[in-house]
Design an enzyme around this catalytic site. Structure first.
Site, PDB file in Angstrom:
ATOM      1  N   SER A  49       0.912  -0.992   0.073  1.00 38.62           N
ATOM      2  CA  SER A  49      -0.015  -0.022   0.082  1.00 38.62           C
ATOM      3  C   SER A  49       0.452   1.460  -0.305  1.00 38.62           C
ATOM      4  O   SER A  49       1.594   0.838   0.370  1.00 38.62           O
ATOM      5  CB  SER A  49      -0.745  -0.018   1.397  1.00 38.62           C
ATOM      6  OG  SER A  49       0.116   0.221   2.154  1.00 38.62           O
ATOM      7  N   ASP A  81      -0.282  -1.518  -4.521  1.00 41.30           N
ATOM      8  CA  ASP A  81      -1.923  -1.528  -3.567  1.00 41.30           C
ATOM      9  C   ASP A  81      -2.259  -0.015  -3.340  1.00 41.30           C
ATOM     10  O   ASP A  81      -1.826   1.002  -3.672  1.00 41.30           O
ATOM     11  CB  ASP A  81      -1.741  -2.426  -2.710  1.00 41.30           C
ATOM     12  CG  ASP A  81      -3.244  -2.880  -2.164  1.00 41.30           C
ATOM     13  OD1 ASP A  81      -3.992  -2.517  -3.004  1.00 41.30           O
ATOM     14  OD2 ASP A  81      -3.408  -3.898  -1.493  1.00 41.30           O
ATOM     15  N   ASP A 103      -7.335   3.527  -6.696  1.00 42.64           N
ATOM     16  CA  ASP A 103      -8.250   3.363  -6.285  1.00 42.64           C
ATOM     17  C   ASP A 103      -9.109   4.758  -5.907  1.00 42.64           C
ATOM     18  O   ASP A 103      -8.316   5.565  -4.796  1.00 42.64           O
ATOM     19  CB  ASP A 103      -7.557   2.581  -4.544  1.00 42.64           C
ATOM     20  CG  ASP A 103      -9.056   2.887  -3.645  1.00 42.64           C
ATOM     21  OD1 ASP A 103     -10.205   3.023  -4.283  1.00 42.64           O
ATOM     22  OD2 ASP A 103      -8.475   2.115  -2.648  1.00 42.64           O
ATOM     23  N   HIS A 186     -12.223  -4.598   3.868  1.00 40.08           N
ATOM     24  CA  HIS A 186     -10.667  -4.164   4.215  1.00 40.08           C
ATOM     25  C   HIS A 186     -10.885  -4.570   5.647  1.00 40.08           C
ATOM     26  O   HIS A 186     -11.964  -3.432   6.262  1.00 40.08           O
ATOM     27  CB  HIS A 186     -10.343  -2.991   3.684  1.00 40.08           C
ATOM     28  CG  HIS A 186      -9.650  -2.847   2.331  1.00 40.08           C
ATOM     29  ND1 HIS A 186     -10.249  -1.977   1.204  1.00 40.08           N
ATOM     30  CD2 HIS A 186      -9.364  -3.795   1.784  1.00 40.08           C
ATOM     31  CE1 HIS A 186      -9.728  -1.879   0.661  1.00 40.08           C
ATOM     32  NE2 HIS A 186      -9.167  -3.495   0.175  1.00 40.08           N
ATOM     33  N   GLY A 187     -10.204  -5.573   5.944  1.00 42.26           N
ATOM     34  CA  GLY A 187     -10.275  -5.671   7.696  1.00 42.26           C
ATOM     35  C   GLY A 187     -11.191  -6.817   7.873  1.00 42.26           C
ATOM     36  O   GLY A 187     -12.070  -7.441   6.697  1.00 42.26           O
ATOM     37  N   GLY A 218     -10.007  -9.437   1.512  1.00 41.78           N
ATOM     38  CA  GLY A 218      -9.689 -11.180   1.717  1.00 41.78           C
ATOM     39  C   GLY A 218      -9.986 -11.918   3.449  1.00 41.78           C
ATOM     40  O   GLY A 218     -10.259 -12.860   3.948  1.00 41.78           O
ATOM     41  N   ASN A 240      -4.422  -9.484   3.701  1.00 41.59           N
ATOM     42  CA  ASN A 240      -3.701  -8.208   4.793  1.00 41.59           C
ATOM     43  C   ASN A 240      -3.822  -8.772   5.807  1.00 41.59           C
ATOM     44  O   ASN A 240      -2.850  -9.200   7.111  1.00 41.59           O
ATOM     45  CB  ASN A 240      -3.638  -6.712   3.892  1.00 41.59           C
ATOM     46  CG  ASN A 240      -2.300  -6.356   5.020  1.00 41.59           C
ATOM     47  OD1 ASN A 240      -1.582  -7.052   5.310  1.00 41.59           O
ATOM     48  ND2 ASN A 240      -2.408  -4.612   3.998  1.00 41.59           N
ATOM     49  N   THR A 241      -5.070  -8.106   6.730  1.00 42.03           N
ATOM     50  CA  THR A 241      -5.268  -7.712   8.056  1.00 42.03           C
ATOM     51  C   THR A 241      -4.992  -9.730   8.219  1.00 42.03           C
ATOM     52  O   THR A 241      -3.892  -9.686   9.864  1.00 42.03           O
ATOM     53  CB  THR A 241      -6.272  -7.520   8.426  1.00 42.03           C
ATOM     54  OG1 THR A 241      -7.137  -6.718   7.732  1.00 42.03           O
ATOM     55  CG2 THR A 241      -7.080  -7.270   9.962  1.00 42.03           C
TER      56      THR A 241
HETATM   57  P1  13P Z   1      -7.332  -7.654   3.905  1.00 43.87           P
HETATM   58  O1  13P Z   1      -7.093  -6.766   4.783  1.00 43.87           O
HETATM   59  O2  13P Z   1      -9.200  -7.049   3.997  1.00 43.87           O
HETATM   60  O3  13P Z   1      -7.320  -8.775   4.282  1.00 43.87           O
HETATM   61  O4  13P Z   1      -7.682  -7.046   2.693  1.00 43.87           O
HETATM   62  C1  13P Z   1      -6.241  -6.310   2.306  1.00 43.87           C
HETATM   63  C2  13P Z   1      -6.433  -5.497   0.759  1.00 43.87           C
HETATM   64  O5  13P Z   1      -7.743  -6.074   0.103  1.00 43.87           O
HETATM   65  C3  13P Z   1      -5.657  -5.144   0.881  1.00 43.87           C
HETATM   66  O6  13P Z   1      -5.765  -4.474  -1.024  1.00 43.87           O
END
Ligand code: 13P
Length: 289
Positions: A49, A81, A103, A186-187, A218, A240-241
């Protein structure tokens, strides 16, 4: 030489599997992801990111991933990203990223279209091979543990992407990949599971838009939803999270177990092992292994 990212995505579509996209903040994350993917012999995308790439350095992030691709002759790629301005798109393109994401999900639709198209035109003029992705529909911005669903990202039909809207967006911008809001966030919710995905909507958007789709957010999605989303036409999935959480928990455990240890390459081990488990689990799911 490894194939281009475009080719790898095409192959994933043909095989009806999805490529894992995992974010990193440092080389610990990078090695954890690379070694997990290599152990399963699967291609993988590293995401950074704006904040993550500032921490590593945009050019340094590109150089690290490229060095793994070349040394191991391995299909590993790097994506800029969530990039929120045209200036930062330019920076990423010039740094040599394999893919960039503009984005504009929080902007008006007109402004999102205008800047996504500007990003495509610029990126392709510098590097015809680069892939450009855009976001349609707001799904929140942070990869963190959430108390509640972010404002504006409530899972209601008015916030989700309609197939004809996706087609119009793709035609007007020329993007290579589209990340639509389909019930994802996200998250990860702290006290509940994340909402279910709208699988039928994914299928219709893929048919109508005619380009590969990317699923963001995800972390917190159920195994069943992941696999149904891939069957419905998702080609790349971002996580990511869950990775950040495993990193932190693994590191805390390592530090508690080795209170006297001063060598980072020893006390970081727990974090790396935690991340590897998360990556392996997701890659197996996305590839029906
Ligand atoms: P999460 O943090 O919900 O897994 O999402 C990650 C994401 O989409 C990064 O682009």
């Amino acid at each position: 030489m490894p194939k281009s990212l475009g080719k790898i995505i095409k192959e994933a579509e043909e095989k009806k599997v999805a490529i894992g996209h995992f974010n990193v903040s440092d080389t610990e994350g990078l090695w954890a992801i690379f070694n997990s993917a290599k152990g399963l012999n699967l291609p993988v995308i590293i995401g950074v990111s704006e904040g993550e790439r500032d921490f590593i350095g945009p050019k340094q992030a590109v150089a690290l991933v490229r060095s793994l691709r070349e040394e191991y002759d391995y299909p590993i790629y790097i994506n800029a990203d969530h990039t929120y301005s045209f200036e930062r798109i330019k920076e990423a393109v010039q740094a040599g990223f394999d893919a960039v994401i503009f984005d504009g999900a929080k902007l008006s639709l007109e402004e999102n279209i205008r800047l996504a198209k500007k990003s495509v035109d610029y990126a392709k003029s510098v590097n015809p091979e680069i892939l450009v992705e855009a976001e349609l529909g707001y799904i929140g911005t942070s990869s963190k543990l959430l108390d509640e669903i972010p404002e504006g990202a409530e899972i209601e039909a008015r916030n989700l992407v309609r197939p004809e809207q996706a087609l119009d967006f793709v035609q007007k911008t020329g993007v290579d990949l589209l990340a639509p809001a389909v019930g994802n966030l996200h998250g990860m919710l702290k006290h509940a599971s994340n909402p279910n995905l709208d699988i039928l909507r994914i299928k219709k958007i893929r048919e109508e838009a005619g380009i590969p789709l990317v699923l963001h957010g995800g972390s917190g999605i159920s195994d069943e939803d992941f696999q149904n989303a891939v069957r419905a036409g998702i080609s790349i999935i971002h996580v990511n999270t869950a990775l950040r959480k495993a990193y932190r928990e693994g590191l805390e455990k390592s530090l508690a177990e080795k209170p006297e240890e001063l060598a980072p390459y020893r006390f970081m081990e727990g974090g790396v092992e935690g991340m590897k488990r998360v990556v392996e689990k997701h890659l197996k799911l996305f590839n029906f292994m």
